[in-house]
Design a protein around this motif. Structure first.
Motif, PDB file in Angstrom:
ATOM      1  N   SER A 132      33.446  52.315  34.604  1.00 27.38           N
ATOM      2  CA  SER A 132      33.401  52.712  33.193  1.00 27.38           C
ATOM      3  C   SER A 132      31.967  52.834  32.675  1.00 27.38           C
ATOM      4  N   LEU A 133      30.996  52.276  33.399  1.00 29.00           N
ATOM      5  CA  LEU A 133      29.594  52.399  32.969  1.00 29.00           C
ATOM      6  C   LEU A 133      28.837  53.428  33.821  1.00 29.00           C
ATOM      7  N   GLY A 134      29.587  54.188  34.603  1.00 35.00           N
ATOM      8  CA  GLY A 134      28.943  55.238  35.411  1.00 35.00           C
ATOM      9  C   GLY A 134      27.997  54.664  36.447  1.00 35.00           C
ATOM     10  N   GLN A 135      28.382  53.556  37.048  1.00 34.35           N
ATOM     11  CA  GLN A 135      27.462  52.897  37.986  1.00 34.35           C
ATOM     12  C   GLN A 135      27.570  53.460  39.399  1.00 34.35           C
ATOM     13  N   ASN A 136      26.735  54.436  39.702  1.00 34.71           N
ATOM     14  CA  ASN A 136      26.598  54.967  41.053  1.00 34.71           C
ATOM     15  C   ASN A 136      25.120  54.873  41.369  1.00 34.71           C
ATOM     16  N   PHE A 137      24.779  53.947  42.240  1.00 35.70           N
ATOM     17  CA  PHE A 137      23.364  53.694  42.503  1.00 35.70           C
ATOM     18  C   PHE A 137      22.857  54.580  43.642  1.00 35.70           C
ATOM     19  N   GLY A 148      19.286  53.297  32.082  1.00 39.09           N
ATOM     20  CA  GLY A 148      20.170  52.811  33.138  1.00 39.09           C
ATOM     21  C   GLY A 148      19.463  52.525  34.441  1.00 39.09           C
ATOM     22  N   PRO A 149      18.618  51.484  34.492  1.00 37.79           N
ATOM     23  CA  PRO A 149      17.896  51.180  35.741  1.00 37.79           C
ATOM     24  C   PRO A 149      18.785  50.637  36.868  1.00 37.79           C
ATOM     25  N   GLY A 150      19.983  50.164  36.548  1.00 33.82           N
ATOM     26  CA  GLY A 150      20.828  49.604  37.606  1.00 33.82           C
ATOM     27  C   GLY A 150      20.160  48.383  38.222  1.00 33.82           C
ATOM     28  N   ILE A 151      19.952  48.423  39.560  1.00 33.12           N
ATOM     29  CA  ILE A 151      19.251  47.295  40.195  1.00 33.12           C
ATOM     30  C   ILE A 151      17.751  47.604  40.351  1.00 33.12           C
ATOM     31  N   GLY A 152      17.326  48.746  39.817  1.00 35.82           N
ATOM     32  CA  GLY A 152      15.895  49.041  39.792  1.00 35.82           C
ATOM     33  C   GLY A 152      15.407  50.027  40.847  1.00 35.82           C
ATOM     34  N   ALA A 153      16.323  50.769  41.481  1.00 37.94           N
ATOM     35  CA  ALA A 153      15.938  51.665  42.575  1.00 37.94           C
ATOM     36  C   ALA A 153      14.947  52.748  42.119  1.00 37.94           C
ATOM     37  N   LEU A 154      15.304  53.441  41.037  1.00 42.68           N
ATOM     38  CA  LEU A 154      14.426  54.494  40.515  1.00 42.68           C
ATOM     39  C   LEU A 154      13.246  53.883  39.745  1.00 42.68           C
ATOM     40  N   ALA A 196      12.721  50.402  30.339  1.00 40.39           N
ATOM     41  CA  ALA A 196      14.043  50.763  30.862  1.00 40.39           C
ATOM     42  C   ALA A 196      15.150  50.134  30.016  1.00 40.39           C
ATOM     43  N   PHE A 197      16.127  50.959  29.612  1.00 39.52           N
ATOM     44  CA  PHE A 197      17.247  50.485  28.800  1.00 39.52           C
ATOM     45  C   PHE A 197      18.492  50.351  29.662  1.00 39.52           C
ATOM     46  N   GLU A 198      19.009  49.136  29.749  1.00 39.33           N
ATOM     47  CA  GLU A 198      20.204  48.903  30.565  1.00 39.33           C
ATOM     48  C   GLU A 198      21.269  48.225  29.714  1.00 39.33           C
ATOM     49  N   ILE A 199      22.442  48.815  29.679  1.00 39.52           N
ATOM     50  CA  ILE A 199      23.527  48.294  28.836  1.00 39.52           C
ATOM     51  C   ILE A 199      24.217  47.070  29.460  1.00 39.52           C
ATOM     52  N   ASN A 222      17.890  45.150  27.179  1.00 40.69           N
ATOM     53  CA  ASN A 222      19.349  45.124  27.353  1.00 40.69           C
ATOM     54  C   ASN A 222      20.036  45.726  26.120  1.00 40.69           C
ATOM     55  N   GLU A 223      20.029  47.068  26.069  1.00 42.08           N
ATOM     56  CA  GLU A 223      20.657  47.736  24.925  1.00 42.08           C
ATOM     57  C   GLU A 223      21.343  49.015  25.367  1.00 42.08           C
ATOM     58  N   ASP A 224      22.315  49.403  24.564  1.00 44.15           N
ATOM     59  CA  ASP A 224      22.968  50.696  24.737  1.00 44.15           C
ATOM     60  C   ASP A 224      21.994  51.749  24.212  1.00 44.15           C
ATOM     61  N   VAL A 225      21.566  52.645  25.067  1.00 43.61           N
ATOM     62  CA  VAL A 225      20.533  53.610  24.644  1.00 43.61           C
ATOM     63  C   VAL A 225      21.017  54.466  23.465  1.00 43.61           C
ATOM     64  N   LEU A 226      22.316  54.650  23.366  1.00 46.46           N
ATOM     65  CA  LEU A 226      22.837  55.482  22.268  1.00 46.46           C
ATOM     66  C   LEU A 226      22.688  54.797  20.910  1.00 46.46           C
ATOM     67  N   ASN A 260      18.551  58.489  36.190  1.00 46.22           N
ATOM     68  CA  ASN A 260      19.782  58.890  36.866  1.00 46.22           C
ATOM     69  C   ASN A 260      20.879  58.509  35.875  1.00 46.22           C
ATOM     70  N   LEU A 261      21.327  59.490  35.099  1.00 49.61           N
ATOM     71  CA  LEU A 261      22.180  59.185  33.948  1.00 49.61           C
ATOM     72  C   LEU A 261      23.615  58.831  34.340  1.00 49.61           C
ATOM     73  N   PRO A 262      24.217  57.912  33.570  1.00 49.28           N
ATOM     74  CA  PRO A 262      25.640  57.649  33.799  1.00 49.28           C
ATOM     75  C   PRO A 262      26.454  58.897  33.446  1.00 49.28           C
ATOM     76  N   TYR A 263      27.366  59.298  34.329  1.00 54.10           N
ATOM     77  CA  TYR A 263      28.084  60.569  34.140  1.00 54.10           C
ATOM     78  C   TYR A 263      28.855  60.627  32.831  1.00 54.10           C
ATOM     79  N   TYR A 264      29.428  59.489  32.429  1.00 54.39           N
ATOM     80  CA  TYR A 264      30.358  59.544  31.296  1.00 54.39           C
ATOM     81  C   TYR A 264      29.676  59.799  29.949  1.00 54.39           C
ATOM     82  N   VAL A 265      28.377  59.614  29.869  1.00 57.71           N
ATOM     83  CA  VAL A 265      27.682  59.862  28.596  1.00 57.71           C
ATOM     84  C   VAL A 265      26.431  60.732  28.731  1.00 57.71           C
TER      85      VAL A 265
HETATM   86  N1  SAM Z   1      18.998  54.025  37.998  1.00 59.23           N
HETATM   87  C1  SAM Z   1      19.958  53.470  38.933  1.00 59.23           C
HETATM   88  C2  SAM Z   1      19.954  54.292  40.205  1.00 59.23           C
HETATM   89  O1  SAM Z   1      19.466  55.432  40.155  1.00 59.23           O
HETATM   90  O2  SAM Z   1      20.413  53.822  41.222  1.00 59.23           O
HETATM   91  C3  SAM Z   1      21.365  53.399  38.335  1.00 59.23           C
HETATM   92  C4  SAM Z   1      21.944  54.690  37.796  1.00 59.23           C
HETATM   93  S1  SAM Z   1      23.640  54.591  37.344  1.00 59.23           S
HETATM   94  C5  SAM Z   1      24.115  56.286  37.573  1.00 59.23           C
HETATM   95  C6  SAM Z   1      23.645  54.514  35.571  1.00 59.23           C
HETATM   96  C7  SAM Z   1      23.161  53.213  34.947  1.00 59.23           C
HETATM   97  O3  SAM Z   1      23.216  53.375  33.519  1.00 59.23           O
HETATM   98  C8  SAM Z   1      23.976  51.972  35.242  1.00 59.23           C
HETATM   99  O4  SAM Z   1      23.114  50.933  35.591  1.00 59.23           O
HETATM  100  C9  SAM Z   1      24.713  51.660  33.930  1.00 59.23           C
HETATM  101  O5  SAM Z   1      25.001  50.298  33.760  1.00 59.23           O
HETATM  102  C10 SAM Z   1      23.725  52.188  32.906  1.00 59.23           C
HETATM  103  N2  SAM Z   1      24.301  52.605  31.616  1.00 59.23           N
HETATM  104  C11 SAM Z   1      25.518  53.136  31.383  1.00 59.23           C
HETATM  105  N3  SAM Z   1      25.673  53.440  30.082  1.00 59.23           N
HETATM  106  C12 SAM Z   1      24.505  53.091  29.459  1.00 59.23           C
HETATM  107  C13 SAM Z   1      24.050  53.135  28.102  1.00 59.23           C
HETATM  108  N4  SAM Z   1      24.825  53.639  27.138  1.00 59.23           N
HETATM  109  N5  SAM Z   1      22.814  52.655  27.811  1.00 59.23           N
HETATM  110  C14 SAM Z   1      22.019  52.163  28.803  1.00 59.23           C
HETATM  111  N6  SAM Z   1      22.399  52.092  30.095  1.00 59.23           N
HETATM  112  C15 SAM Z   1      23.619  52.551  30.431  1.00 59.23           C
END
Ligand code: SAM
Length: 291
Positions: free
Chosen positions: A25-30, A56-62, A75-78, A100-104, A127-132
């Motif tokens: 649901s958070l578009g987490q594909n690292f 969306g840094p995830g675990i910090g790869a990018l 970096a903004f991570e929800i 630690n915030e929702d970028v929106l 690397n944006l989460p697909y759903y938003v």
């Molecule tokens: N940057 C990492 C990578 O490239 O492997 C992770 C990319 S993953 C596609 C998207 C990331 O965006 C996830 O870590 C997710 O938790 C975060 N995320 C989802 N919705 C978000 C929001 N509204 N605001 C900030 N981060 C968000």
């Protein structure tokens, strides 16, 4: 020296150590390919003095690849569960700040002025989460952030729609909205195999280079975007049909047709054939008829 975070083995190790479970649901594909990540950073022209904004840094790869090139990274991570992980993976990079915030919902202007130098070269690399993807991009563009360029990964179809030209199937209100603020181009494609977990779509890297001024003169931006959206409401319908619906409270269909004639636009055309310049002309023509 530790391996890059994005290597498949290191990513696995990190996920295992913290018992992390992906949230779809958070578009987490690292991403698990350091070369692709380095190419993304390169496509943004990140230099020693550049400040990078990541969503969306995830675990910090990018984030790690940006941090190697940039002056600093914000970096903004929800997802709160990623904070202890990022604390550890970003330890070698003290010039990375994670919020630690929702970028929106974030006041990006405030964070930018608090964290970066006035006039500093700024780039969004994400690397944006697909759903938003679209709401995030539109927020970044509409808020007119002082960033030179945005290099963002998204679903291929969305990248195609954003970069589309008039007359193509992908061309629509999103293309015009994005291209009003920035020049858009697809830089390269990314196969689904380099993600963990693998998404069921392919991805592309889109580069949006901010324009100093919009490519067309528009009398009223709000009306311009209203006309653009209204013209595409029913793609298969004619421009005249869509516009007469949009202005039905103030104009008869005949009057709408006359407005189109006055500016030399054929009402039997479909919105997908109109250039941005023609939408700007429509805005001028209908200006008086909006309350
Ligand atoms: N940057 C990492 C990578 O490239 O492997 C992770 C990319 S993953 C596609 C998207 C990331 O965006 C996830 O870590 C997710 O938790 C975060 N995320 C989802 N919705 C978000 C929001 N509204 N605001 C900030 N981060 C968000």
């Amino acid at each position: 020296m530790k391996k890059d975070i994005a290597t498949p083995t290191r990513t696995q190790e990190i996920l295992k150590k913290f018992g992390f479970r992906f949230k779809k649901s958070l578009g987490q594909n690292f991403l698990i390919d350091p070369n692709i990540l380095a190419n993304i950073v390169e496509a943004a022209g990140v230099r020693e003095d550049t400040g990078v904004i990541e969503i969306g840094p995830g675990i910090g790869a990018l984030t790690e690849q940006s941090a190697k090139q940039a002056k600093n990274v914000l970096a903004f991570e929800i997802d709160q569960r990623l904070l202890p992980i990022l604390k550890e993976t970003m330890e070698p990079y003290p010039h990375v700040k994670v919020v630690n915030e929702d970028v929106l919902k974030t006041d990006l202007h405030r964070y930018i002025s608090d964290y970066f130098q006035p006039g500093q070269d700024l780039a969004v690399v994400a690397n944006l989460p697909y759903y938003v993807t679209t709401p995030i991009l539109m927020k970044l563009l509409e808020e007119k952030l002082p960033v030179r360029v945005m290099v963002v990964m998204m679903q291929t179809e969305v990248a195609e729609r954003i970069a589309a030209s008039p007359g193509s199937k992908a061309y629509g209100s999103l293309s015009i909205a994005a291209q009003y603020y920035a020049r858009a181009e697809t830089v390269f494609h990314v196969p689904r195999t380099v993600f963990m977990p693998q998404p069921n779509v392919d991805s592309a890297i889109l580069r949006l280079t901010r324009r100093d001024a919009p490519p067309v003169n528009v009398t009223d931006e709000e009306l311009f975007f209203k006309i653009v959206r209204g013209s595409f409401v029913q793609r298969r319908k004619t421009l005249l049909n869509n516009l007469s619906k949009l202005f039905e409270d103030t104009l008869t269909k005949q009057e709408t047709a006359e407005k189109l004639q006055e500016i030399g636009i054929d009402g039997t055309r479909r919105a997908e054939s109109l250039t941005m310049k023609e939408f700007a002309a429509l805005t001028g023509a209908f200006h008086r008829y909006t309350g």
